[in-house]
Design an enzyme around this catalytic site. Sequence first.
Site, PDB file in Angstrom:
ATOM      1  N   GLY A 295       7.790  28.705  39.593  1.00  0.00           N
ATOM      2  CA  GLY A 295       8.664  28.295  38.500  1.00  0.00           C
ATOM      3  C   GLY A 295       8.033  27.344  37.511  1.00  0.00           C
TER       4      GLY A 295
ATOM      5  N   GLU B  38      11.578  26.545  48.335  1.00  0.00           N
ATOM      6  CA  GLU B  38      12.827  25.909  47.892  1.00  0.00           C
ATOM      7  C   GLU B  38      13.757  25.654  49.074  1.00  0.00           C
ATOM      8  OE1 GLU B  38      12.487  28.022  43.516  1.00  0.00           O
ATOM      9  OE2 GLU B  38      13.944  28.777  44.979  1.00  0.00           O
TER      10      GLU B  38
ATOM     11  N   HIS C 297      11.092  30.221  52.160  1.00  0.00           N
ATOM     12  CA  HIS C 297      10.709  29.936  50.773  1.00  0.00           C
ATOM     13  C   HIS C 297      10.608  28.426  50.578  1.00  0.00           C
ATOM     14  CE1 HIS C 297      10.884  29.821  46.373  1.00  0.00           C
ATOM     15  NE2 HIS C 297      10.554  31.098  46.387  1.00  0.00           N
TER      16      HIS C 297
ATOM     17  N   SER D 131       4.710  32.254  39.738  1.00  0.00           N
ATOM     18  CA  SER D 131       4.483  32.488  38.305  1.00  0.00           C
ATOM     19  C   SER D 131       3.730  33.788  38.045  1.00  0.00           C
ATOM     20  CB  SER D 131       3.742  31.291  37.674  1.00  0.00           C
ATOM     21  OG  SER D 131       4.522  30.109  37.776  1.00  0.00           O
TER      22      SER D 131
ATOM     23  N   GLY E 117       9.455  35.825  40.758  1.00  0.00           N
ATOM     24  CA  GLY E 117      10.680  35.091  40.472  1.00  0.00           C
ATOM     25  C   GLY E 117      11.248  35.464  39.119  1.00  0.00           C
TER      26      GLY E 117
ATOM     27  N   ASN F  21      12.580  38.161  43.511  1.00  0.00           N
ATOM     28  CA  ASN F  21      13.487  37.187  44.125  1.00  0.00           C
ATOM     29  C   ASN F  21      14.302  36.542  43.006  1.00  0.00           C
ATOM     30  OD1 ASN F  21      14.773  35.236  45.646  1.00  0.00           O
ATOM     31  ND2 ASN F  21      12.982  33.903  45.795  1.00  0.00           N
ATOM     32  N   TRP F  22      15.558  36.915  42.902  1.00  0.00           N
ATOM     33  CA  TRP F  22      16.402  36.415  41.817  1.00  0.00           C
ATOM     34  C   TRP F  22      16.869  34.979  42.023  1.00  0.00           C
ATOM     35  CZ3 TRP F  22      20.136  41.185  41.080  1.00  0.00           C
ATOM     36  CH2 TRP F  22      19.447  42.184  40.387  1.00  0.00           C
ATOM     37  N   LYS F  23      16.836  34.502  43.266  1.00  0.00           N
ATOM     38  CA  LYS F  23      17.342  33.162  43.587  1.00  0.00           C
ATOM     39  C   LYS F  23      18.838  33.099  43.234  1.00  0.00           C
ATOM     40  CE  LYS F  23      12.660  31.583  42.829  1.00  0.00           C
ATOM     41  NZ  LYS F  23      11.745  30.526  42.331  1.00  0.00           N
TER      42      LYS F  23
ATOM     43  N   GLU G  26       2.735  31.596  48.702  1.00  0.00           N
ATOM     44  CA  GLU G  26       3.352  31.054  47.495  1.00  0.00           C
ATOM     45  C   GLU G  26       3.025  29.572  47.351  1.00  0.00           C
ATOM     46  OE1 GLU G  26       7.023  33.425  45.918  1.00  0.00           O
ATOM     47  OE2 GLU G  26       7.633  31.971  47.414  1.00  0.00           O
TER      48      GLU G  26
END
Length: 249
Positions: A173, A97, A95, A213, A234, A9-11, A167
Site C-alpha cells: 500500500g 495487516e 497478512h 505494490s 492489492g 486482495n480487495w481488503k 509480502e
Amino acid sequence: MRVPIIAGNWKMNKDVQEAVSFVKQVKDELPPANQLETAIAGPTLCLVPMVKAAGKSPLKIMAENCYYKDDGAYTGETSPYALYQAGIHHVILGHSERRTYFNESDDMINKKVKAALKNGLCPIVCCDDTMGRRVTGKKVHWVVSRILADVHGLTDDEICHVTIAYEPSWAIGTGESADPDQAAEGCYLIRQTISDMYGDNVANDVRILYGGSVTTANINALMEKQDIDGVLVGAASLNPATFLQLVHH
C-alpha cells in the site's frame, strides 16, 4: 509444473453489488485455469454472491481470513468449515495487516493454517521482512523464521496445498515495490526453507507469490523470475480493467 496465479486482495473494499459487478465484468475474459489461475479475495459479506456470479468460470473466489475453530462462541469470526461449504476453496492467512492491526501471532496463524487445510481450504500464507533489513542492504532472513513457525507441523501432502506469499510490509500500500531481484531473493529463500524442511521435490511443488505494490508496470519483470509463481495484488486488483491487464500481462 507449478501453474502461476494472479490473485487480488480487495481488503475492506466494495459492497455486494460492486463485487458482483466486478466478477461479471472479468469472468469471461480469463485464461483457462490450467494455464493461469485467477482469484479474488473479497470481504466476507460479498463471498457467496461472488461465487454465484463466477459460476463455472475460471475465476476463484477466496476469503481474506478465517478463524481456527469450525464453530462455537467466537463472535465476529468466520468458520473455515462454513467457508468451504459456501464454495470457497482458498483463504489468505497471516497478512501483515492482520499481524499488525489485530496482533495475530505466528502461533495463531499456524492454527488457522491447520484448520483451513482440515476443512479443504487451500491457504495463501503471507510473510514479510522488515524495511530496516532492506535499508542496510542485508539479506532477508526474518522471512525464513516466519515460514518455519507458520507451517510448523504440516505433512508433506499438506504443505503442497499451501501457497506462500512473500509480502514485504514496507511495500504494501505504499507504492514502493521491491525491485524484481529483491522480490526473487525473498521467494528463493522461502523455497530453500521449504526444501530444508520437506526436501527438494516438495519445495518444487509449492507455489510462492510476491505481493506489495504490484502494478501493470512491474508485473512482467516480477513474473519472469524463476522462483516467483505469481502475485498477490492489492489496490491494482480493485478495477476490472486493471485486473485484466495484470492477468494478460
